[in-house]
Design an enzyme around this catalytic site. Structure first.
Site, PDB file in Angstrom:
ATOM      1  CG  ASP A   2      -1.812   1.159   1.368  1.00 45.31           C
ATOM      2  OD1 ASP A   2      -2.313   1.642   0.333  1.00 45.31           O
ATOM      3  OD2 ASP A   2      -2.028   1.612   2.502  1.00 45.31           O
ATOM      4  CG  ASP A   8      -2.377   7.106   0.655  1.00 43.45           C
ATOM      5  OD1 ASP A   8      -1.368   7.507   0.046  1.00 43.45           O
ATOM      6  OD2 ASP A   8      -3.536   7.273   0.234  1.00 43.45           O
ATOM      7  CG  ASP A  45      -2.807   2.251   6.332  1.00 35.71           C
ATOM      8  OD1 ASP A  45      -2.821   1.940   5.119  1.00 35.71           O
ATOM      9  OD2 ASP A  45      -3.351   3.280   6.760  1.00 35.71           O
TER      10      ASP A  45
END
Length: 178
Positions: free
Chosen positions: A7, A9, A131
């Site tokens: 990922d 961000d 996250d």
């Protein structure tokens, strides 16, 4: 060769610090990141502020790089098939900005290994580093939860707190390259 989906961000890009910087610039109030611990990401700042920042031109382009990510991802690319996977469709401005950001900070990642999507449920890989529970929940491979303030209370996944821990987890045990 084993495949890793990473990922952007709050994994490669330090979006939390970026929120705080934007908030201080807009309101003259410096918030401590500790105040965000355990608070859902969209609720971390006063109503609508996170969404406003995410729709601000330049927000994604100027995000700080997560410490250690460049070196570890480069090393991962030597032992794994690495894909950068970002659910970027919700914020149309992010598409071009994220691509430019990746090209600047991770020039060793080919455009062929960048996936911008709406839902990560389509992703098939051996590992996913993310996250958000919503992205890891349906993933069939090994799930690594990258620590961020909004996920601090999640206990359902193997957690990595920083890129040094990612290296310990994935580089020490990397499968042989065929």
């Amino acid at each position: 060769m084993a495949r890793i989906a990473i990922d952007m961000d709050n994994v490669m890009a330090d979006i939390t610090t970026h929120y705080l910087t934007y908030y201080e610039a807009a309101h003259g109030i410096k918030l401590d990141s500790e105040t965000l611990q355990g608070v859902p990401e969209g609720e971390a700042l006063p109503e609508g502020m996170v969404r406003q920042f995410l729709n601000t031109p330049g927000f994604f382009r100027t995000a700080p790089v997560m410490p250690g990510s460049q070196e570890v991802i480069k090393a991962l690319c030597e032992k794994y098939e690495v894909f950068i996977v970002s659910a970027a469709m919700e914020f149309p401005l992010s598409l071009q900005e994220k691509l430019e950001w990746l090209n600047e900070h991770y020039p060793f990642i080919s455009w062929k290994n960048i996936v911008f999507c709406g839902s990560k449920t389509i992703v098939e890989a051996d590992y996913m580093i993310d996250d958000h529970d919503k992205n890891l929940r349906y993933f069939k491979g090994e799930r690594l939860l990258f620590t961020a303030p909004h996920n601090i209370n999640l206990t359902d996944y193997k957690r990595v707190n920083n890129w040094e821990e990612v290296a310990e987890e994935l580089l020490a045990t990397a499968p042989a390259v065929l």
